[in-house]
Design a protein around this motif. Structure first.
Motif, PDB file in Angstrom:
ATOM      1  N   SER A 106       0.852  -1.183   0.000  1.00 54.13           N
ATOM      2  CA  SER A 106       0.000   0.000   0.000  1.00 54.13           C
ATOM      3  C   SER A 106       0.889   1.234   0.000  1.00 54.13           C
ATOM      4  CB  SER A 106      -0.934  -0.015   1.213  1.00 54.13           C
ATOM      5  OG  SER A 106      -1.898  -1.030   1.039  1.00 54.13           O
ATOM      6  N   ARG A 146       1.264   5.274   0.243  1.00 57.50           N
ATOM      7  CA  ARG A 146       0.502   6.378   0.858  1.00 57.50           C
ATOM      8  C   ARG A 146       1.202   7.724   0.709  1.00 57.50           C
ATOM      9  NH1 ARG A 146      -0.111   1.935   4.344  1.00 57.50           N
ATOM     10  NH2 ARG A 146      -2.255   1.154   4.494  1.00 57.50           N
ATOM     11  N   SER A 159      -4.444   9.873   9.244  1.00 55.47           N
ATOM     12  CA  SER A 159      -5.637   9.161   8.805  1.00 55.47           C
ATOM     13  C   SER A 159      -6.505  10.032   7.881  1.00 55.47           C
ATOM     14  CB  SER A 159      -6.369   8.703  10.062  1.00 55.47           C
ATOM     15  OG  SER A 159      -7.698   8.582   9.859  1.00 55.47           O
ATOM     16  N   ASN A 219      -6.400   9.952   4.013  1.00 55.19           N
ATOM     17  CA  ASN A 219      -7.219   9.044   3.189  1.00 55.19           C
ATOM     18  C   ASN A 219      -8.098   9.835   2.232  1.00 55.19           C
ATOM     19  OD1 ASN A 219      -7.340   5.988   3.731  1.00 55.19           O
ATOM     20  ND2 ASN A 219      -7.095   6.837   5.795  1.00 55.19           N
ATOM     21  N   TRP A 220      -8.678  10.954   2.755  1.00 56.81           N
ATOM     22  CA  TRP A 220      -9.678  11.686   1.963  1.00 56.81           C
ATOM     23  C   TRP A 220      -9.058  12.777   1.120  1.00 56.81           C
ATOM     24  CZ3 TRP A 220     -10.694  10.048   7.047  1.00 56.81           C
ATOM     25  CH2 TRP A 220     -11.498   8.912   7.096  1.00 56.81           C
ATOM     26  N   CYS A 243      -3.131   2.397  -3.195  1.00 57.97           N
ATOM     27  CA  CYS A 243      -3.624   2.040  -1.863  1.00 57.97           C
ATOM     28  C   CYS A 243      -5.122   1.785  -1.955  1.00 57.97           C
ATOM     29  CB  CYS A 243      -3.356   3.161  -0.858  1.00 57.97           C
ATOM     30  SG  CYS A 243      -3.797   2.668   0.831  1.00 57.97           S
ATOM     31  N   GLN A 255      -8.698   1.571  -0.527  1.00 56.19           N
ATOM     32  CA  GLN A 255      -9.206   2.362   0.601  1.00 56.19           C
ATOM     33  C   GLN A 255     -10.693   2.136   0.847  1.00 56.19           C
ATOM     34  OE1 GLN A 255      -6.989   5.890  -1.254  1.00 56.19           O
ATOM     35  NE2 GLN A 255      -7.633   6.655   0.736  1.00 56.19           N
ATOM     36  N   SER A 299     -11.954   3.449   3.291  1.00 55.77           N
ATOM     37  CA  SER A 299     -12.327   4.781   3.790  1.00 55.77           C
ATOM     38  C   SER A 299     -13.002   5.638   2.706  1.00 55.77           C
ATOM     39  CB  SER A 299     -11.094   5.503   4.332  1.00 55.77           C
ATOM     40  OG  SER A 299     -10.035   5.397   3.408  1.00 55.77           O
ATOM     41  N   LEU A 300     -12.722   5.340   1.434  1.00 61.41           N
ATOM     42  CA  LEU A 300     -13.342   6.136   0.374  1.00 61.41           C
ATOM     43  C   LEU A 300     -14.811   5.752   0.165  1.00 61.41           C
ATOM     44  CD1 LEU A 300     -10.398   6.497  -2.174  1.00 61.41           C
ATOM     45  CD2 LEU A 300     -11.257   8.160  -0.508  1.00 61.41           C
ATOM     46  N   SER A 329      -6.438   4.985  -4.402  1.00 60.31           N
ATOM     47  CA  SER A 329      -5.595   6.079  -4.867  1.00 60.31           C
ATOM     48  C   SER A 329      -4.389   5.464  -5.554  1.00 60.31           C
ATOM     49  CB  SER A 329      -5.138   6.930  -3.679  1.00 60.31           C
ATOM     50  OG  SER A 329      -6.257   7.488  -3.026  1.00 60.31           O
TER      51      SER A 329
END
Ligand SMILES: Cc1cc2nc3c(=O)[nH]c(=O)nc-3n(C[C@H](O)[C@H](O)[C@H](O)COP(=O)(O)O)c2cc1C
Length: 222
Positions: free
Chosen positions: A12, A14, A117, A120-121, A165, A167, A169-170, A194
């Motif tokens: 991953s 980042r 964190s 992520n966005w 990565c 995600q 979270s997306l 991403s």
């Protein structure tokens, strides 16, 4: 690089360079990813790749939404945000510890962890983000198919020197993404990825996560 080498090389990523992937290469990678198998060949993935000005506008919309303190509301329900227990919780904690150690973030430094964190966005600064959507009527099997597709895609990116990565979270705050991309009601966002050329100097990219042994994961029966 053969498949085994690609499996070990993928990690991953980042942190990314400010260098977009050439459109012809992007098309050929996503063309190859279409070869993923799927249940009854349903090919449920509908991928939206956001780059350039659209990527920046989407980041702004998403950042404003997340900063407003909205609770996560994934399109596919709360199972997208599992509360892990037992060995899964242990592995979740170990992965987070590995990442924050690589980033030189102290265990007790909550502010630094929150900042990391939140990246992520902002797509970890990647020039591209892929959003994996599928029809909301498709259940577990659809998600299985999209997961396999995404791993194939990650390997294709890897062999082309491109980091990514995946995600979950997306998928946590779909509202601004749905609105910006005009996603129809019957489609849901499962997760995103991403991607771009990795920043070789970034601490976040130094992390190497561990794995259980094959005998912990596989039972050979004769
Ligand atoms: C479905 C899925 C969702 C993930 N969601 C996130 C995420 O939201 N944010 C993140 O930083 N990493 C996310 N990851 C990356 C995992 O943390 C990572 O794959 C795991 O720690 C193993 O590390 P590796 O990918 O470097 O081998 C996700 C991975 C998968 C497969």
């Amino acid at each position: 690089m053969d498949v085994r080498e690609a499996l070990f090389a993928r990690q991953s990523t980042r942190a990314f360079l400010d260098k977009p992937v050439a459109p012809a290469l992007l098309t050929s990678i996503f063309e190859a990813a279409q070869q993923a198998p799927s249940n009854c060949n349903t090919q449920p993935w509908q991928t939206i790749i956001v780059s350039g000005c659209a990527r920046d506008e989407l980041e702004r919309a998403l950042a404003a939404h997340v900063a407003s303190g909205e609770s996560p509301a994934p399109d596919f329900g709360p199972s997208v945000l599992p509360a892990y227990a037992g060995v899964h919780r242990d592995r979740q904690y170990a992965a987070a510890a590995e990442l924050y150690t690589a980033m030189d973030i102290e265990r007790g430094d909550k502010l630094a962890r929150t900042r990391a964190s939140l990246r992520n966005w902002s797509f970890f600064g990647a020039p591209h983000v892929a959003l994996f959507t599928m029809d909301r009527s498709l259940g577990l099997m659809g998600a299985v198919d999209v997961g396999g597709y995404a791993h194939g895609l990650a390997l294709l990116l890897t062999v082309n020197g491109i980091g990514s990565c995946p995600q979950a979270s997306l998928g946590y705050f779909p509202a601004p993404i749905r609105e910006y991309l005009d996603i129809p009601d019957h489609m849901g966002i499962l997760f995103g990825m991403s991607f771009g050329y990795p920043d070789p100097h970034a601490l976040a990219n130094r992390v190497r996560t561990g794995r259980a042994t094959v005998l912990d994961a596989v039972r050979f029966v004769e």
